[in-house]
Design a protein around this motif. Structure first.
Motif, short mmCIF file in Angstrom:
data_model
loop_
_atom_site.label_atom_id
_atom_site.label_comp_id
_atom_site.label_asym_id
_atom_site.label_seq_id
_atom_site.Cartn_x
_atom_site.Cartn_y
_atom_site.Cartn_z
N UNK A 1 -0.24 -7.47 4.22
CA UNK A 1 -0.49 -6.11 3.77
C UNK A 1 0.63 -5.24 4.30
N UNK A 2 1.41 -4.66 3.40
CA UNK A 2 2.59 -3.89 3.76
C UNK A 2 2.38 -2.42 3.37
N UNK A 3 3.05 -1.53 4.05
CA UNK A 3 2.94 -0.11 3.74
C UNK A 3 4.30 0.55 3.78
N UNK A 4 4.42 1.65 3.06
CA UNK A 4 5.70 2.34 3.00
C UNK A 4 5.96 3.21 4.23
N UNK A 5 4.90 3.52 5.00
CA UNK A 5 5.05 4.33 6.21
C UNK A 5 3.94 3.97 7.19
N UNK B 1 1.28 5.36 8.47
CA UNK B 1 -0.09 5.67 8.08
C UNK B 1 -0.15 6.00 6.60
N UNK B 2 -1.13 5.41 5.92
CA UNK B 2 -1.29 5.59 4.48
C UNK B 2 -2.62 6.27 4.21
N UNK B 3 -2.58 7.31 3.40
CA UNK B 3 -3.80 8.00 2.97
C UNK B 3 -4.49 7.15 1.91
N UNK B 4 -5.68 6.63 2.24
CA UNK B 4 -6.45 5.83 1.29
C UNK B 4 -7.72 6.55 0.87
N UNK B 5 -7.68 7.86 0.88
CA UNK B 5 -8.83 8.63 0.44
C UNK B 5 -9.90 8.77 1.52
N UNK B 6 -10.84 7.86 1.54
CA UNK B 6 -11.95 7.93 2.49
C UNK B 6 -11.53 7.50 3.90
N UNK B 7 -10.36 6.91 4.04
CA UNK B 7 -9.91 6.47 5.35
C UNK B 7 -8.39 6.45 5.40
N UNK B 8 -7.85 6.29 6.60
CA UNK B 8 -6.40 6.17 6.80
C UNK B 8 -6.08 4.71 7.11
N UNK B 9 -5.05 4.20 6.48
CA UNK B 9 -4.69 2.79 6.61
C UNK B 9 -3.47 2.63 7.50
N UNK B 10 -3.54 1.68 8.45
CA UNK B 10 -2.39 1.24 9.22
C UNK B 10 -2.15 -0.24 8.91
N UNK C 1 0.84 -1.20 0.00
CA UNK C 1 0.00 0.00 0.00
C UNK C 1 0.88 1.24 0.00
N UNK C 2 0.84 1.98 -1.10
CA UNK C 2 1.55 3.25 -1.18
C UNK C 2 0.60 4.39 -0.81
N UNK C 3 1.13 5.55 -0.53
CA UNK C 3 0.28 6.67 -0.15
C UNK C 3 -0.71 6.98 -1.27
N UNK C 4 -1.95 7.30 -0.86
CA UNK C 4 -3.07 7.58 -1.77
C UNK C 4 -3.45 6.35 -2.59
N UNK C 5 -3.31 5.18 -1.96
CA UNK C 5 -3.69 3.93 -2.60
C UNK C 5 -5.18 3.93 -2.93
N UNK C 6 -5.56 3.30 -4.02
CA UNK C 6 -6.96 3.15 -4.41
C UNK C 6 -7.53 1.95 -3.65
N UNK C 7 -8.51 2.14 -2.77
CA UNK C 7 -9.01 1.04 -1.94
C UNK C 7 -9.47 -0.18 -2.74
#
Length: 312
Positions: free
Chosen positions: A40-44, A46-55, A8-14
């Motif tokens: 599920x991996x992320x670059x940082x 908290x990830x901005x996923x538009x309608x929600x924030x992903x951890x 999951x990169x920042x501003x990922x499309x859900x």
């Protein structure tokens, strides 16, 4: 068990993020065991996923040791790729990990240089941008997905599901993939204007299934004039039982499977030989050049000559 890491990169499309998670999580082997383990991996953090924030439970370290890495699309495809992400993806590729992108996930994959010299696709609306930004990539906006072996890319939305089913079929055979397709209420292989330009000299077969010997025999006899009765006779069963087994284990009918196997073999020959289109049509079992051209275009969306111009 096959491990799939979804990055999951920042501003990922859900939608793109959830597609591989849902498809691979629900995949079951014939004995009921799960076919995949998902990270599920992320670059940082908290990830901005538009309608929600992903951890995500994993950071970039979750990419190490994965058998497959999937990069979902983002709504900021032109955003710079973080150095740590680029290095992690390149290191995974050097280790032989399969890497696939969904939708605009092709852009961060392209930014690593891993797509240079390869064919690739992305969401049609972003195809011109991809081609302009990365001239070393052969961008095709008209296909559902492109399989280069280790590196795969797909178009937007439902094409990500097509790509996931394709990878399941490569990993575990058509029987497991057909079951996953039914759970997703999707055909295992779509036909239509967007062609699936996957080139291999043999069609995928459901390893270990009842049909495996028959499908191998069909693959070895593509050039023969085979009827449904001929296939059933070789299998030692009735045509009715044969059709049922094919539906259950491949998601299609015997003759449809045969036609698609012939087209796949024709794609391989168009790319790797200079044989005439007429000769290739005969080699793969079509009774006339017209029948070959009609079936090839119906399956791939282009004529054999156009296919050769694009991919040879």
């Amino acid at each position: 068990m096959h491990t799939v890491a979804v990055l999951a990169l920042d501003r990922v499309i859900p939608f793109d993020l959830s597609t591989p998670i849902e498809v691979f999580t629900r995949t079951r082997l014939p004995d009921g065991r799960p076919g995949y383990q998902i990270r599920v991996c992320a670059e940082k953090p908290e990830i901005d996923a538009g309608a929600f924030t992903l951890r995500a439970p994993w950071g970039l370290e979750g990419l190490k040791g994965a058998d497959t890495i999937i990069v979902p699309g983002t709504d900021a495809p032109a955003a710079p790729l973080a150095t740590a992400v680029r290095d992690a993806l390149r290191a995974a590729a050097e280790d032989g990990t399969r890497i696939a992108s969904i939708c605009t996930g092709t852009f961060p994959l392209a930014a690593t240089g891993l797509l240079d010299g390869l064919h690739a696709t992305t969401h049609w609306i972003a195809a011109d941008l991809l081609a302009a930004a990365y001239p070393d990539i052969e961008v095709d906006p008209d296909v559902l997905y492109v399989d280069n072996g280790q590196i795969l890319t797909s178009a937007g939305a439902a094409a990500g599901l097509d790509l996931c089913l394709h990878m399941i079929r490569k990993d575990y055979g058509s029987a497991v993939a057909a079951d996953a397709a039914r759970l997703s209420v999707m055909p295992l292989e779509r036909e239509g204007g967007q062609a699936q330009f996957i080139v291999h000299d043999r069609a995928p077969t459901p390893e270990g299934s009842v049909l495996e010997p028959l499908l191998n025999w069909l693959q070895d006899n593509l050039g023969a004039d085979l009827t449904l009765a001929d296939i059933a006779a070789h299998a030692g069963t009735s045509t009715r039982t044969l059709i049922r087994q094919f539906r259950e284990q491949t998601g299609t009918t015997p003759l449809q499977w045969l036609h698609r196997a012939r087209v796949r073999q024709a794609q391989h020959l168009l790319e790797t030989t200079r044989h005439s289109v007429e000769r290739i049509g005969t080699q793969v079992g079509f009774g006339s050049p017209t029948a070959f051209r009609d079936r090839f275009k119906r399956t791939t969306g282009v004529s054999p000559h156009a296919y050769r111009r694009t991919f040879s």
